[in-house]
Design a protein around this motif. Structure first.
Motif, short mmCIF file in Angstrom:
data_model
loop_
_atom_site.label_atom_id
_atom_site.label_comp_id
_atom_site.label_asym_id
_atom_site.label_seq_id
_atom_site.Cartn_x
_atom_site.Cartn_y
_atom_site.Cartn_z
N ASP A 183 34.47 76.51 33.31
CA ASP A 183 33.71 76.53 33.25
C ASP A 183 33.06 77.02 31.54
N GLU A 184 32.41 76.21 30.83
CA GLU A 184 31.50 76.66 29.31
C GLU A 184 31.00 78.06 29.59
N ALA A 185 30.08 78.24 30.61
CA ALA A 185 29.00 79.40 30.66
C ALA A 185 29.61 80.45 31.41
N ASN A 186 30.61 80.28 32.01
CA ASN A 186 31.93 81.66 32.48
C ASN A 186 32.48 82.29 31.26
N LYS A 187 33.59 81.03 30.69
CA LYS A 187 34.47 81.36 29.44
C LYS A 187 33.14 82.35 27.92
N PHE A 188 32.40 81.48 28.40
CA PHE A 188 31.74 82.18 27.00
C PHE A 188 30.38 83.88 27.95
N TYR A 189 30.49 84.18 29.08
CA TYR A 189 30.92 85.37 29.86
C TYR A 189 31.14 86.08 29.57
N LYS A 190 32.73 86.15 29.86
CA LYS A 190 33.60 86.46 29.77
C LYS A 190 33.77 87.30 28.05
N ILE A 191 33.60 86.69 27.67
CA ILE A 191 33.57 86.82 26.12
C ILE A 191 32.36 87.50 25.81
N TYR A 192 31.09 87.63 25.57
CA TYR A 192 30.90 87.99 25.73
C TYR A 192 30.31 89.22 25.78
#
Length: 371
Positions: A183-192
């Motif tokens: 999901d987008e929230a966890n994609k974002f958090y991994k990168i951030y």
């Protein structure tokens, strides 16, 4: 004029028939260029004399189709000359040239006036893609790449082939375990979270840039324009790494423009919408991002969060709505990029796996910080 309009309405089968009935190369070329189906074009190429095929191959619509037709020519010298002829027609579509370079089976030397490639983003690049280009391009080391994002820093930076290869390698490493199904929230958090941990603020570059700007403005004030231009070049050189993709990804050091650009490109690499944002107050400019998760936009400041997380082990500027973001960024947030999105929603941090509630710092009232 009437005949030309008519051919635009003809089906591929009718155009093939007209092609076969035509006696002149020019007429055949006219009908060939209108055909939509590559398989028809591929068959018709067999009837064209070898010395005339270069004109027709340039009318094929896909990079794969062009590469296949080039590979089928009789000798490498003819292949190379035809490629250069076609490449000139693709001058405004450089990704098309790059795609052809990955699919040909012969070596080419790109003309010196066509070695700078303008790309809208890095999404179309990967290491295999670049390795294939290197394999068949004799002067690949002279190639330059510019990323045409909206922010001025990015559009002013040129990367060499080795630099863009190193950048893509790091982007792939940064996003390696992020699947399409995540999901987008966890994609974002991994990168951030990775960017917040791996990069530090490049104060040395900032100090050098500020000094160079003072010198530049001084030379302008006393009308020494040659020295002024030299300082402008020096500033550009300083900013190439710190404000671009290379410094933060390869050296682990960047200023705010670099943090925001790297986050912007890495998120788009995994399919998350992002916008690079710049804000100003009377003293400084600052860059951050707005990103979209599940259809809603949020503010994120990777620069400030990297410093805060590395100091306190908490995120403070991640996925904020405008109300909370304005409390910390004040005038910077008010005087910002005009095309910014409205961020109205509070983010539910419980959506992010592995993020402890203790890692989120609550924003206080009327709280403004500047870095």
């Amino acid at each position: 004029m009437k005949d030309k309009k008519q051919t635009e309405k003809n089906s591929d089968e009718e155009l093939v028939d007209l092609f076969e009935k035509s006696s002149s190369i020019q007429e055949k070329l006219q009908y060939f260029s209108k055909i939509q189906d590559y398989n028809h074009q591929k068959e018709l190429l067999n009837s064209i004399p070898e010395n005339e095929k270069y004109k027709f191959i340039g009318k094929i619509r896909s990079a794969q189709g062009i590469a296949t037709a080039l590979n089928n020519l009789e000798n490498d010298d003819n292949k190379s000359k035809t490629f250069n002829f076609i490449a000139k027609q693709f001058k405004g579509n450089n990704i098309g040239i790059l795609e052809m370079l990955t699919k040909i089976d012969f070596n080419v030397t790109i003309p010196s006036n066509m070695l700078t490639f303008q790309l809208n983003n890095i999404n179309s690049l990967n290491l295999d893609f670049l390795i294939n280009i290197q394999k068949h391009t004799t002067n690949h080391s002279e190639m330059k790449f510019k990323i045409n994002e909206y922010e001025s820093d990015s559009t002013n930076i040129e990367y060499s082939f080795s630099e863009i290869s190193a950048i893509i390698a790091k982007i792939e490493e940064l996003t390696a375990d992020i699947s399409k199904e995540m999901d987008e929230a966890n994609k974002f958090y991994k990168i951030y979270s990775r960017i917040s941990s791996m990069m530090i603020y490049d104060y040395d570059s900032l100090n050098k840039e500020n000094k160079a700007k003072i010198d530049r403005d001084y030379y302008w004030s006393i009308c020494k324009y040659k020295r002024y231009k030299e300082k402008q070049k020096e500033i550009k050189k300083i900013r190439k790494n710190s404000a671009g993709l290379y410094g933060g990804l390869i050296d682990g050091k960047a200023i705010c423009a670099g943090y925001a650009l790297i986050l912007h490109e890495a998120l788009k690499y995994v399919g998350i919408k992002s916008q690079y944002v710049v804000g100003y107050n009377e003293k400084v400019g600052h860059a951050w991002n707005q990103i979209q998760i599940d259809g809603k936009w949020y503010n994120v400041d990777a620069t400030w969060d990297a410093l805060y997380y590395q100091t306190y082990g908490q995120y403070k500027y991640m996925l904020l709505n405008d109300e909370d973001f304005d409390k910390t960024h004040g005038e910077l947030s008010i005087r910002r990029t005009k095309t910014y999105h409205k961020c109205k929603n509070k983010f539910d941090y419980s959506k992010i796996q592995g993020l402890s509630p203790n890692e989120i710092e609550n924003i206080g009232e009327d709280e403004i910080e500047y870095v």
